[in-house]
Write an enzyme that holds these catalytic residues in place. Structure first.
Site, PDB file in Angstrom:
ATOM      1  N   LYS A   1       0.841  -1.199   0.000  1.00 37.92           N
ATOM      2  CA  LYS A   1       0.000   0.000   0.000  1.00 37.92           C
ATOM      3  C   LYS A   1       0.877   1.250   0.000  1.00 37.92           C
ATOM      4  O   LYS A   1       0.688   2.168  -0.786  1.00 37.92           O
ATOM      5  CB  LYS A   1      -0.916  -0.025   1.241  1.00 37.92           C
ATOM      6  CG  LYS A   1      -1.790   1.199   1.342  1.00 37.92           C
ATOM      7  CD  LYS A   1      -2.674   1.171   2.573  1.00 37.92           C
ATOM      8  CE  LYS A   1      -3.390   2.519   2.706  1.00 37.92           C
ATOM      9  NZ  LYS A   1      -4.170   2.642   3.928  1.00 37.92           N
TER      10      LYS A   1
ATOM     11  N   GLU B   1      10.594  -4.513   4.433  1.00 43.32           N
ATOM     12  CA  GLU B   1      10.713  -5.901   3.981  1.00 43.32           C
ATOM     13  C   GLU B   1      10.420  -6.007   2.484  1.00 43.32           C
ATOM     14  O   GLU B   1      11.144  -6.646   1.718  1.00 43.32           O
ATOM     15  CB  GLU B   1       9.724  -6.804   4.743  1.00 43.32           C
ATOM     16  CG  GLU B   1      10.012  -6.970   6.229  1.00 43.32           C
ATOM     17  CD  GLU B   1       9.399  -5.864   7.085  1.00 43.32           C
ATOM     18  OE1 GLU B   1       9.026  -4.793   6.537  1.00 43.32           O
ATOM     19  OE2 GLU B   1       9.307  -6.076   8.311  1.00 43.32           O
TER      20      GLU B   1
ATOM     21  N   GLY C   1      -4.535  -1.646   5.190  1.00 44.56           N
ATOM     22  CA  GLY C   1      -3.728  -2.753   4.653  1.00 44.56           C
ATOM     23  C   GLY C   1      -4.392  -4.112   4.880  1.00 44.56           C
ATOM     24  O   GLY C   1      -4.442  -4.963   4.000  1.00 44.56           O
ATOM     25  N   ARG C   2      -4.943  -4.301   6.083  1.00 45.06           N
ATOM     26  CA  ARG C   2      -5.514  -5.620   6.409  1.00 45.06           C
ATOM     27  C   ARG C   2      -6.916  -5.806   5.838  1.00 45.06           C
ATOM     28  O   ARG C   2      -7.550  -6.834   6.078  1.00 45.06           O
ATOM     29  CB  ARG C   2      -5.492  -5.835   7.920  1.00 45.06           C
ATOM     30  CG  ARG C   2      -6.039  -4.687   8.739  1.00 45.06           C
ATOM     31  CD  ARG C   2      -5.621  -4.779  10.211  1.00 45.06           C
ATOM     32  NE  ARG C   2      -6.055  -3.614  10.972  1.00 45.06           N
ATOM     33  CZ  ARG C   2      -5.374  -2.482  11.068  1.00 45.06           C
ATOM     34  NH1 ARG C   2      -4.233  -2.348  10.429  1.00 45.06           N
ATOM     35  NH2 ARG C   2      -5.829  -1.479  11.797  1.00 45.06           N
TER      36      ARG C   2
ATOM     37  N   GLU D   1      -4.017  -6.441  15.081  1.00 41.27           N
ATOM     38  CA  GLU D   1      -3.540  -5.132  14.627  1.00 41.27           C
ATOM     39  C   GLU D   1      -4.682  -4.112  14.712  1.00 41.27           C
ATOM     40  O   GLU D   1      -4.473  -2.949  15.014  1.00 41.27           O
ATOM     41  CB  GLU D   1      -2.990  -5.215  13.197  1.00 41.27           C
ATOM     42  CG  GLU D   1      -2.194  -3.978  12.795  1.00 41.27           C
ATOM     43  CD  GLU D   1      -1.442  -4.119  11.474  1.00 41.27           C
ATOM     44  OE1 GLU D   1      -2.104  -4.052  10.426  1.00 41.27           O
ATOM     45  OE2 GLU D   1      -0.216  -4.305  11.483  1.00 41.27           O
TER      46      GLU D   1
ATOM     47  N   HIS E   1      -3.229 -33.043  17.593  1.00 34.51           N
ATOM     48  CA  HIS E   1      -2.035 -33.795  17.983  1.00 34.51           C
ATOM     49  C   HIS E   1      -0.979 -32.863  18.561  1.00 34.51           C
ATOM     50  O   HIS E   1       0.201 -33.215  18.607  1.00 34.51           O
ATOM     51  CB  HIS E   1      -1.501 -34.574  16.784  1.00 34.51           C
ATOM     52  CG  HIS E   1      -2.493 -35.591  16.305  1.00 34.51           C
ATOM     53  ND1 HIS E   1      -2.564 -36.862  16.832  1.00 34.51           N
ATOM     54  CD2 HIS E   1      -3.509 -35.497  15.409  1.00 34.51           C
ATOM     55  CE1 HIS E   1      -3.564 -37.519  16.253  1.00 34.51           C
ATOM     56  NE2 HIS E   1      -4.161 -36.704  15.389  1.00 34.51           N
TER      57      HIS E   1
ATOM     58  N   LYS F   1       9.972   0.172  14.110  1.00 36.05           N
ATOM     59  CA  LYS F   1      10.536   0.357  12.755  1.00 36.05           C
ATOM     60  C   LYS F   1      11.544   1.497  12.765  1.00 36.05           C
ATOM     61  O   LYS F   1      12.604   1.416  12.150  1.00 36.05           O
ATOM     62  CB  LYS F   1       9.418   0.696  11.756  1.00 36.05           C
ATOM     63  CG  LYS F   1       8.476  -0.427  11.427  1.00 36.05           C
ATOM     64  CD  LYS F   1       7.561   0.042  10.294  1.00 36.05           C
ATOM     65  CE  LYS F   1       6.310  -0.791  10.161  1.00 36.05           C
ATOM     66  NZ  LYS F   1       5.337  -0.227   9.236  1.00 36.05           N
TER      67      LYS F   1
HETATM   68  O1  F6P Z   1       3.343  -2.577   9.762  1.00 34.52           O
HETATM   69  C1  F6P Z   1       1.996  -2.810   9.633  1.00 34.52           C
HETATM   70  C2  F6P Z   1       1.514  -2.591   8.225  1.00 34.52           C
HETATM   71  O2  F6P Z   1       1.382  -1.229   7.981  1.00 34.52           O
HETATM   72  C3  F6P Z   1       0.202  -3.319   7.975  1.00 34.52           C
HETATM   73  O3  F6P Z   1      -0.891  -2.620   8.419  1.00 34.52           O
HETATM   74  C4  F6P Z   1       0.248  -3.526   6.512  1.00 34.52           C
HETATM   75  O4  F6P Z   1      -0.652  -4.494   6.072  1.00 34.52           O
HETATM   76  C5  F6P Z   1       1.692  -3.933   6.339  1.00 34.52           C
HETATM   77  O5  F6P Z   1       2.400  -3.129   7.264  1.00 34.52           O
HETATM   78  C6  F6P Z   1       2.247  -3.760   4.963  1.00 34.52           C
HETATM   79  O6  F6P Z   1       2.137  -2.432   4.552  1.00 34.52           O
HETATM   80  P1  F6P Z   1       2.278  -2.034   3.032  1.00 34.52           P
HETATM   81  O7  F6P Z   1       1.185  -2.692   2.270  1.00 34.52           O
HETATM   82  O8  F6P Z   1       2.199  -0.540   3.001  1.00 34.52           O
HETATM   83  O9  F6P Z   1       3.620  -2.525   2.557  1.00 34.52           O
END
Ligand code: F6P
Length: 573
Positions: free
Chosen positions: A242, A248, A299-300, A385, A416, A535
């Site tokens: 987003k 990452e 995002g979620r 979250e 199990h 972060k």
């Molecule tokens: O760190 C949390 C977050 O902002 C989530 O809410 C989101 O889904 C995820 O990181 C990834 O964010 P993006 O889609 O901006 O890379």
């Protein structure tokens, strides 16, 4: 929203009284025995599913008080505000319009209705189809009409593109690079809808279904393990973010691009696509094709947007639309069904009952369907979250507990592993069983025969949790070690079959449940400031770890000790 704080609402007082006087001693076994009509009443139908709530620590007086609590907390008004495009995300001053992403496109809607004869027979015969009658259908208010047109335009471009990639036999592998909401939803959906990857159209069957890979971790081992399996010329990379700034995702995207070029790949523009609200950052990265979405999609909650491109490539445009249609049906249910029969509302009330009155700190999610194996992880982000918050919408500390820990594994694997604790441990943990009535379509009969065992195990675990094994119930030779106290609560969500429609409905159910929980607690489920601080600290620390700096003025003594154990200098050495 109602200005009463949660603890001073009359319904809360009633619930406290009920808890003290009899609810804490309620025995579901007795209720199940004497009151079949109540048991039937505790089955709630919603689009694509039925929920059995009868194994929960509830009786009619508690249910009535919980529904009263929903009224006093203004659940209906908050829900209507969300569906009218009000800025329900108060801290970020944004609306939360994810439900618009699954709004039916009238043009394709009729076409889809005509295609309904295409669906597998077992799906068409669904007995659990939307039976619950609703009050008034959901409408898009005039202030959201132009936003909706934008959504439909982007969706139709995204789906046309997805079809072109889907039918491109030269592309054998699709790699989705993203994390959190840009990873979990698409991953869950592709796994859950594996049976739909070939499509209904026999013409599609001449193409080998593509392989889908998900890379989210900063640890390069994950990316490397995927890149080992693919070739640049036949691989399609989706950079899903987003913000298009997430560490990452950006790190993995840069590495994937470097690998692509190093391995002789040509034409980055044809092999890399961005899914982002930040089209400028995607262009700066060198990606010319970007499917956008909007800042009002958390995002979620973004599976339904361009972030779902991998899903659309996997299952095709029509099935993707079906997934949206399932979610939309759940939106309708949430928007217009009376609270007492409104499934997201009833589940959220149950969550508050267990969390705030019984003090239960976690909920186990047990999907008896391999396709739903990422559901617990998906729900961890969605619930924890969203509602892992300690202040209310006005910024005041809340004097009660909020989000519970959500965890689980696909069963019967869980049986199990941790089911021992569910049956005999000292903590009482409500369990949510997800059961799919029919086996996944297209299985050879010798594999479809597993299904009765799977169903029996789900039903048996639910009953064993309720009934327990005690000497007082006539069990002979039941030593303390063998005794199981029983009366352990569970809910069963029964889907007829795992299809795009039912998956869409299921995910939307959880989204709305989380929204209702938040409304009851008076918190904002749509921001996530808690993840920011770590972060920022990492950005400073990485300079020490890389050896670019020896001073981190903000590092505390424990971190300094770790730097030293890693052989890195910080200001204290
Ligand atoms: O760190 C949390 C977050 O902002 C989530 O809410 C989101 O889904 C995820 O990181 C990834 O964010 P993006 O889609 O901006 O890379």
């Amino acid at each position: 929203m109602n200005t009463h704080t949660l603890l001073t609402t009359p319904a809360w007082q009633v619930l406290q009284h009920l808890y003290k006087t009899h609810a804490s001693k309620l025995d579901v076994r007795a209720l199940l025995q004497k009151n079949l009509s109540q048991t039937v009443h505790m089955c709630i139908s919603a689009p694509e599913m039925v929920a059995d709530l009868s194994r929960n620590l509830l009786d009619t007086s508690i249910i009535a008080a919980l529904n009263q609590l929903a009224r006093e907390r203004g659940v209906e008004a908050m829900r209507d505000d969300m569906f009218h495009g009000q800025k329900v995300n108060v801290t970020e001053q944004r609306a939360a319009l994810h439900y618009l992403l699954r709004w039916p496109d009238e043009n394709t809607h009729t076409a889809l209705q005509k295609q309904s004869h295409d669906v597998p027979a077992q799906v068409a015969q669904s007995e659990l189809a939307f039976k619950e009658s609703s009050n008034a259908p959901l409408n898009v208010p005039s202030n959201l009409q132009s936003t909706l047109q934008d959504v439909l335009k982007t969706r139709s471009a995204m789906l046309a593109f997805a079809e072109s990639i889907r039918q491109n036999a030269h592309i054998t592998d699709v790699v989705n690079i993203g994390i959190g909401g840009s990873d979990l939803g698409p991953q869950l959906a592709i796994q859950a809808l594996d049976a739909f990857r070939l499509g209904d159209n026999p013409a599609d069957h001449k193409f080998q279904p593509k392989r889908f890979h998900f890379v989210s971790s900063l640890d390069p081992q994950e990316l490397m393990s995927v890149l080992r399996q693919v070739r640049p010329q036949s691989t399609f990379f989706l950079v899903a973010s987003k913000s298009f700034t997430t560490l990452e995702t950006m790190t993995n995207a840069r590495a994937a691009k470097a690998w692509f070029l190093a391995e002789g790949g040509t034409d980055v523009a044809r092999h890399f696509v961005a899914l982002s609200t930040n089209t400028q950052a995607a262009a700066d990265f060198g990606i010319s094709t970007c499917f956008g979405f909007w800042d009002w999609v958390g995002g979620r909650y973004s599976l339904w947007s361009s972030i779902g491109l991998s899903v659309a490539i996997a299952i095709g445009a029509k099935h993707f639309q079906d997934m949206l249609a399932g979610a939309h049906a759940m939106d309708q249910h949430f928007a217009s069904t009376p609270l007492e029969r409104n499934l997201p509302v009833q589940l959220a009330l149950l969550d508050v009952w267990y969390r705030n009155f019984h003090g239960m700190g976690s909920r186990c999610v047990a999907p008896y369907a391999f396709g739903l194996r990422r559901l617990p992880a998906y729900l961890q982000q969605l619930e924890m979250e969203s509602n892992g918050k300690r202040v209310d919408q006005q910024g005041r500390a809340v004097p009660y507990r909020t989000a519970t820990v959500v965890w689980g594994e696909p069963a019967s694997n869980g049986q199990h592993a941790f089911f021992q604790m569910l049956h005999q441990g000292t903590d009482v943990i409500p369990v949510e069983f997800l059961v799919v009535k029919q086996p996944s379509p297209n299985l050879p009969s010798y594999m479809a025969q597993h299904h009765p065992d799977l169903l029996a195990n789900a039903l048996a675990q639910a009953q064993a949790l309720t009934q327990g094994v005690t000497s007082s119930l006539g069990g002979r030779d039941v030593t303390a070690h063998r005794e199981m106290p029983g009366n352990r609560p569970s809910t069963t969500l029964l889907l007829d079959v795992l299809t795009p429609n039912s998956l869409g409905a299921l995910i939307a159910l959880y989204e709305h449940r989380v929204f209702v929980q938040a409304t009851l607690w008076g918190i904002n489920p749509f921001d996530q400031y808690g993840v920011e601080s770590g972060k920022k600290i990492a950005q400073q620390m990485v300079e020490i770890i890389k050896g670019n700096s020896v001073i981190d003025l903000n590092a505390d003594d424990s971190s300094k000790k770790m730097f030293s154990m890693l052989g890195k200098n910080s200001d204290s050495g």
